[in-house]
Scaffold this motif. Structure first.
Motif, PDB file in Angstrom:
ATOM      1  N   MET A 139       0.847  -1.176   0.000  1.00  0.00           N
ATOM      2  CA  MET A 139       0.000   0.000   0.000  1.00  0.00           C
ATOM      3  C   MET A 139       0.893   1.240   0.000  1.00  0.00           C
ATOM      4  SD  MET A 139      -3.104   0.790   2.575  1.00  0.00           S
ATOM      5  CE  MET A 139      -4.455   0.020   1.739  1.00  0.00           C
ATOM      6  N   ALA A 140       0.522   2.252  -0.743  1.00  0.00           N
ATOM      7  CA  ALA A 140       1.319   3.473  -0.860  1.00  0.00           C
ATOM      8  C   ALA A 140       0.563   4.659  -0.280  1.00  0.00           C
ATOM      9  CB  ALA A 140       1.647   3.733  -2.328  1.00  0.00           C
ATOM     10  N   SER A 141       1.281   5.721  -0.050  1.00  0.00           N
ATOM     11  CA  SER A 141       0.685   6.970   0.439  1.00  0.00           C
ATOM     12  C   SER A 141       0.469   7.922  -0.721  1.00  0.00           C
ATOM     13  CB  SER A 141       1.623   7.629   1.452  1.00  0.00           C
ATOM     14  OG  SER A 141       1.795   6.821   2.581  1.00  0.00           O
ATOM     15  N   PHE A 142      -0.297   8.977  -0.472  1.00  0.00           N
ATOM     16  CA  PHE A 142      -0.461  10.036  -1.464  1.00  0.00           C
ATOM     17  C   PHE A 142      -0.202  11.377  -0.780  1.00  0.00           C
ATOM     18  CE2 PHE A 142      -4.606   9.566   0.468  1.00  0.00           C
ATOM     19  CZ  PHE A 142      -5.064  10.871   0.608  1.00  0.00           C
ATOM     20  N   ILE A 143       0.094  12.385  -1.563  1.00  0.00           N
ATOM     21  CA  ILE A 143       0.370  13.717  -1.024  1.00  0.00           C
ATOM     22  C   ILE A 143      -0.957  14.381  -0.693  1.00  0.00           C
ATOM     23  CG2 ILE A 143       1.331  15.994  -1.504  1.00  0.00           C
ATOM     24  CD1 ILE A 143       3.373  14.536  -3.338  1.00  0.00           C
ATOM     25  N   SER A 144      -1.143  14.724   0.562  1.00  0.00           N
ATOM     26  CA  SER A 144      -2.358  15.396   1.011  1.00  0.00           C
ATOM     27  C   SER A 144      -2.323  16.873   0.636  1.00  0.00           C
ATOM     28  CB  SER A 144      -2.495  15.248   2.531  1.00  0.00           C
ATOM     29  OG  SER A 144      -3.524  16.068   3.022  1.00  0.00           O
ATOM     30  N   HIS A 145      -1.200  17.531   0.902  1.00  0.00           N
ATOM     31  CA  HIS A 145      -1.017  18.937   0.576  1.00  0.00           C
ATOM     32  C   HIS A 145       0.463  19.284   0.695  1.00  0.00           C
ATOM     33  CE1 HIS A 145      -1.971  18.674   4.911  1.00  0.00           C
ATOM     34  NE2 HIS A 145      -0.969  19.532   5.039  1.00  0.00           N
ATOM     35  N   LEU A 146       0.827  20.415   0.151  1.00  0.00           N
ATOM     36  CA  LEU A 146       2.175  20.938   0.297  1.00  0.00           C
ATOM     37  C   LEU A 146       2.168  21.913   1.459  1.00  0.00           C
ATOM     38  CD1 LEU A 146       2.890  21.739  -3.448  1.00  0.00           C
ATOM     39  CD2 LEU A 146       3.649  19.750  -2.160  1.00  0.00           C
ATOM     40  N   SER A 147       3.129  21.796   2.373  1.00  0.00           N
ATOM     41  CA  SER A 147       3.220  22.700   3.516  1.00  0.00           C
ATOM     42  C   SER A 147       4.409  23.630   3.336  1.00  0.00           C
ATOM     43  CB  SER A 147       3.401  21.913   4.812  1.00  0.00           C
ATOM     44  OG  SER A 147       2.276  21.108   5.058  1.00  0.00           O
ATOM     45  N   ILE A 148       4.180  24.905   3.600  1.00  0.00           N
ATOM     46  CA  ILE A 148       5.234  25.910   3.509  1.00  0.00           C
ATOM     47  C   ILE A 148       5.389  26.554   4.879  1.00  0.00           C
ATOM     48  CG2 ILE A 148       5.961  28.075   2.434  1.00  0.00           C
ATOM     49  CD1 ILE A 148       4.383  27.225  -0.064  1.00  0.00           C
ATOM     50  N   ASP A 149       6.571  26.384   5.476  1.00  0.00           N
ATOM     51  CA  ASP A 149       6.860  27.022   6.754  1.00  0.00           C
ATOM     52  C   ASP A 149       7.016  28.518   6.539  1.00  0.00           C
ATOM     53  OD1 ASP A 149       6.901  24.499   7.844  1.00  0.00           O
ATOM     54  OD2 ASP A 149       9.069  24.423   8.121  1.00  0.00           O
ATOM     55  N   CYS A 150       6.564  29.306   7.519  1.00  0.00           N
ATOM     56  CA  CYS A 150       6.638  30.759   7.378  1.00  0.00           C
ATOM     57  C   CYS A 150       6.523  31.427   8.746  1.00  0.00           C
ATOM     58  CB  CYS A 150       5.532  31.252   6.444  1.00  0.00           C
ATOM     59  SG  CYS A 150       3.862  30.816   6.976  1.00  0.00           S
ATOM     60  N   SER A 151       6.727  32.734   8.774  1.00  0.00           N
ATOM     61  CA  SER A 151       6.590  33.470  10.029  1.00  0.00           C
ATOM     62  C   SER A 151       5.198  34.074  10.182  1.00  0.00           C
ATOM     63  CB  SER A 151       7.664  34.559  10.134  1.00  0.00           C
ATOM     64  OG  SER A 151       7.499  35.506   9.106  1.00  0.00           O
ATOM     65  N   ASP A 152       4.483  34.288   9.071  1.00  0.00           N
ATOM     66  CA  ASP A 152       3.139  34.862   9.120  1.00  0.00           C
ATOM     67  C   ASP A 152       2.263  34.134   8.094  1.00  0.00           C
ATOM     68  OD1 ASP A 152       0.797  36.408   8.902  1.00  0.00           O
ATOM     69  OD2 ASP A 152       1.868  38.293   9.164  1.00  0.00           O
ATOM     70  N   ALA A 153       1.552  33.124   8.553  1.00  0.00           N
ATOM     71  CA  ALA A 153       0.762  32.267   7.655  1.00  0.00           C
ATOM     72  C   ALA A 153      -0.293  33.053   6.889  1.00  0.00           C
ATOM     73  CB  ALA A 153       0.104  31.131   8.444  1.00  0.00           C
ATOM     74  N   TYR A 154      -0.989  33.947   7.558  1.00  0.00           N
ATOM     75  CA  TYR A 154      -2.048  34.702   6.892  1.00  0.00           C
ATOM     76  C   TYR A 154      -1.478  35.598   5.786  1.00  0.00           C
ATOM     77  CZ  TYR A 154      -5.772  37.975   5.922  1.00  0.00           C
ATOM     78  OH  TYR A 154      -6.696  38.754   5.269  1.00  0.00           O
ATOM     79  N   SER A 155      -0.470  36.389   6.125  1.00  0.00           N
ATOM     80  CA  SER A 155       0.099  37.309   5.125  1.00  0.00           C
ATOM     81  C   SER A 155       0.666  36.570   3.929  1.00  0.00           C
ATOM     82  CB  SER A 155       1.187  38.192   5.751  1.00  0.00           C
ATOM     83  OG  SER A 155       0.624  39.066   6.679  1.00  0.00           O
ATOM     84  N   LEU A 156       1.386  35.481   4.188  1.00  0.00           N
ATOM     85  CA  LEU A 156       1.981  34.752   3.069  1.00  0.00           C
ATOM     86  C   LEU A 156       0.908  34.060   2.232  1.00  0.00           C
ATOM     87  CD1 LEU A 156       4.780  34.502   1.883  1.00  0.00           C
ATOM     88  CD2 LEU A 156       5.015  32.314   3.064  1.00  0.00           C
ATOM     89  N   SER A 157      -0.118  33.523   2.860  1.00  0.00           N
ATOM     90  CA  SER A 157      -1.199  32.897   2.080  1.00  0.00           C
ATOM     91  C   SER A 157      -1.908  33.948   1.225  1.00  0.00           C
ATOM     92  CB  SER A 157      -2.189  32.164   2.981  1.00  0.00           C
ATOM     93  OG  SER A 157      -2.979  33.050   3.742  1.00  0.00           O
ATOM     94  N   GLU A 158      -2.094  35.139   1.767  1.00  0.00           N
ATOM     95  CA  GLU A 158      -2.709  36.224   0.996  1.00  0.00           C
ATOM     96  C   GLU A 158      -1.818  36.630  -0.179  1.00  0.00           C
ATOM     97  OE1 GLU A 158      -5.896  37.927   1.412  1.00  0.00           O
ATOM     98  OE2 GLU A 158      -6.093  35.955   2.356  1.00  0.00           O
TER      99      GLU A 158
END
Length: 141
Positions: free
Chosen positions: A1-20
């Motif tokens: 059985m294999a896994s799949f990629i759920s999502h890509l995670s990006i580390d940051c200092s301000d999640a809201y600002s960077l997502s915007e």
């Protein structure tokens, strides 16, 4: 059985600002039913067409200190590469390396960084690749 990629995670200092910042670059939106708000330490973006990967911005205490080991390669949906590069630079990205033409006219990519220094590449559009296939892009970004 294999896994799949759920999502890509990006580390940051301000999640809201960077997502915007990334929303208009990718043409993505907040996850339906879970809007991103200032102060959230995790912010998820989704492709409204359901074709691209989900991207999760997660606040971490440490700053970015070296080159990314994993990065995004972006291909413009319709505009030529040069137009997309200029659009993203005007949005606040900085040029890390310009590798356009490195394998001859009409080849290559541009390495950019987002406001927190995370590198990503802009490749040629599908129409540009079809017009001049060239070697695999982004292989050594």
């Amino acid at each position: 059985m294999a896994s799949f990629i759920s999502h890509l995670s990006i580390d940051c200092s301000d999640a809201y600002s960077l997502s915007e910042w990334w929303k208009p670059v990718l043409g993505y939106e907040d996850e339906p039913g879970d809007p991103n708000l200032p102060g959230h330490d995790e912010c998820m973006l989704v492709d409204p067409e359901g074709k691209g990967p989900t991207v999760l911005f997660i606040e971490v205490p440490e700053a970015k200190s070296v080159k990314n080991r994993l990065h995004l390669d972006l291909r413009p949906r319709t505009d030529p590469q040069d137009t997309e590069v200029e659009r993203v630079i005007a949005h606040g990205a900085t040029v890390v390396a310009d590798r356009r033409g490195q394998y001859g006219p009409g080849t290559g990519w541009v390495v950019l960084a987002d406001p927190e220094g995370n590198e990503f590449c802009i490749l040629r559009s599908p129409a540009e690749v079809e017009a001049q296939p060239g070697p695999v892009e982004g292989a050594t970004a």
